[in-house]
Design a protein around this motif. Structure first.
Motif, short mmCIF file in Angstrom:
data_model
loop_
_atom_site.label_atom_id
_atom_site.label_comp_id
_atom_site.label_asym_id
_atom_site.label_seq_id
_atom_site.Cartn_x
_atom_site.Cartn_y
_atom_site.Cartn_z
N TYR A 167 52.83 22.91 51.56
CA TYR A 167 53.90 22.83 52.55
C TYR A 167 53.30 22.79 53.95
O TYR A 167 52.21 23.32 54.21
CB TYR A 167 54.83 24.03 52.45
N VAL A 185 54.29 23.54 58.19
CA VAL A 185 55.21 24.27 59.06
C VAL A 185 54.98 23.79 60.49
O VAL A 185 53.84 23.51 60.89
CB VAL A 185 55.00 25.80 58.93
N SER A 190 59.39 20.39 58.09
CA SER A 190 58.66 21.50 57.48
C SER A 190 58.85 21.46 55.98
O SER A 190 59.71 20.72 55.46
CB SER A 190 59.15 22.84 58.04
N ALA A 237 52.84 27.78 53.04
CA ALA A 237 52.42 26.65 53.88
C ALA A 237 50.90 26.64 54.00
O ALA A 237 50.27 27.68 54.21
CB ALA A 237 53.06 26.76 55.26
#
Length: 327
Positions: free
Chosen positions: A193, A195, A140, A110
């Motif tokens: 990514y 989160v 997420s 992430a």
């Protein structure tokens, strides 16, 4: 070298800057540098900043360039492994940096951590009137498609970003003032990514009396940002533009109903709601749309004072200790 660089653009922020910086100083995670970019302030902003005794605080002054430029200037001074942005009138809860950093360290793929936002409506003197929690999105991983439909991060004071992610994406776009946040999150989400920390950790200040004159300008900028977003989107995702337009119409219907009580504002809200329903009739099943529809009917049918009375009853203002803000 600090672990986190906190960047605050400040323009004529004398009313709020001290409280904003205090919310950073109260963080449970303390290994940060605090970079304030004085963006050509004409008031007592610099005087207030210089009175703050904290060796982590650095002040850099420039001619006014706007928020995207000020953030980019802050990035150029930052040395931290992670970067956080905070607007000069917003606040953080004390565990914001700690929990976001923990989330990124536990999720090495992430590049961005975000939390939930609580909208803090204030009067012209800055006195809090009510607290309204944002929807509890829990997206997420690869969130590009979700972000393309709606900016669920809500504001520029939210994220904590890995330096590698920031360097791979470039700076904030000065040609998108007012929507530079959404544009930047979209570019980050194509490479990294995300989160989520499922807590309300950002207090986003809204001055009710100051919003009415800004809604039209915000709408123009939002449409420009939307066009830019879909110019960059791949062909297989162009079908999502319809859903993005629905989100746009619902959002601005809400803004008009909240900040424009005149006949023109109510008419604009009605047009936006109708446009959303025409594009996607199922939106009538959404609780947010239903609440907006009720507010619109009250304003259309009842005298202004009576309608406002019932709308106040519907608000149910929160306090910071209200359990409804908890995850």
């Amino acid at each position: 070298m600090a672990k986190i660089s906190v960047i605050i653009p400040a323009y004529n922020a004398e009313k709020t800057i001290a409280e904003t910086i205090e919310s950073v100083q109260k963080q449970s995670f303390s290994d940060f540098e605090l970079i304030v970019i004085n963006d050509g302030s004409k008031d007592r902003t610099v005087e207030i900043l210089e009175s703050i005794q904290d060796e982590r605080l650095q002040i850099f002054s420039y001619e006014n360039g706007g928020v995207p430029v000020a953030r980019n200037r802050g990035i150029s001074h930052a040395t931290g492994e992670f970067i956080a942005f905070l607007d000069a009138d917003d606040l953080w809860t004390a565990d914001k940096l700690e929990l976001q950093l923990m989330a990124l360290e536990h999720n090495p793929k992430a590049g961005v951590a975000y939390s939930w936002t609580c909208f803090m409506d204030v009067d012209e003197q800055g006195k809090p009137l009510s607290f309204l929690p944002s929807p509890r999105y829990a997206f997420s991983g690869h969130v590009y498609e979700k972000l393309l439909v709606s900016d669920f991060i809500h504001n520029g004071s939210n994220t904590l970003i890995r330096r590698q992610a920031l360097e791979s994406t470039g700076g904030f776009d000065p040609t998108c003032p007012g929507c530079e946040d959404w544009d930047y999150w979209l570019r980050l989400s194509t490479r990294w990514y995300f989160v989520v920390i499922p807590q309300h950790q950002i207090l986003y200040r809204r001055t009710l009396g100051g919003m009415s004159s800004k809604v039209e300008a915000m709408k123009k900028v939002a449409l420009i940002a939307m066009e830019k977003a879909y110019q960059a989107a791949p062909p297989e995702l162009q079908y999502l533009k319809n859903s993005t337009m629905v989100s746009f119409h619902i959002y601005f219907a809400g803004l008009y109903l909240q900040h424009r009580g005149d006949t023109s504002g109510i008419s604009q809200a009605q047009q936006h709601l109708w446009s959303a329903i025409c594009l996607k009739p199922q939106v009538l099943l959404d609780k947010t749309t239903q609440k907006l529809f009720i507010k619109l009917l009250l304003k259309l049918i009842l005298p202004a004072k009576v309608a406002n009375y019932f709308l106040q009853l519907m608000k149910k203002p929160l306090t910071l200790s209200d359990p409804r803000l908890e995850a």
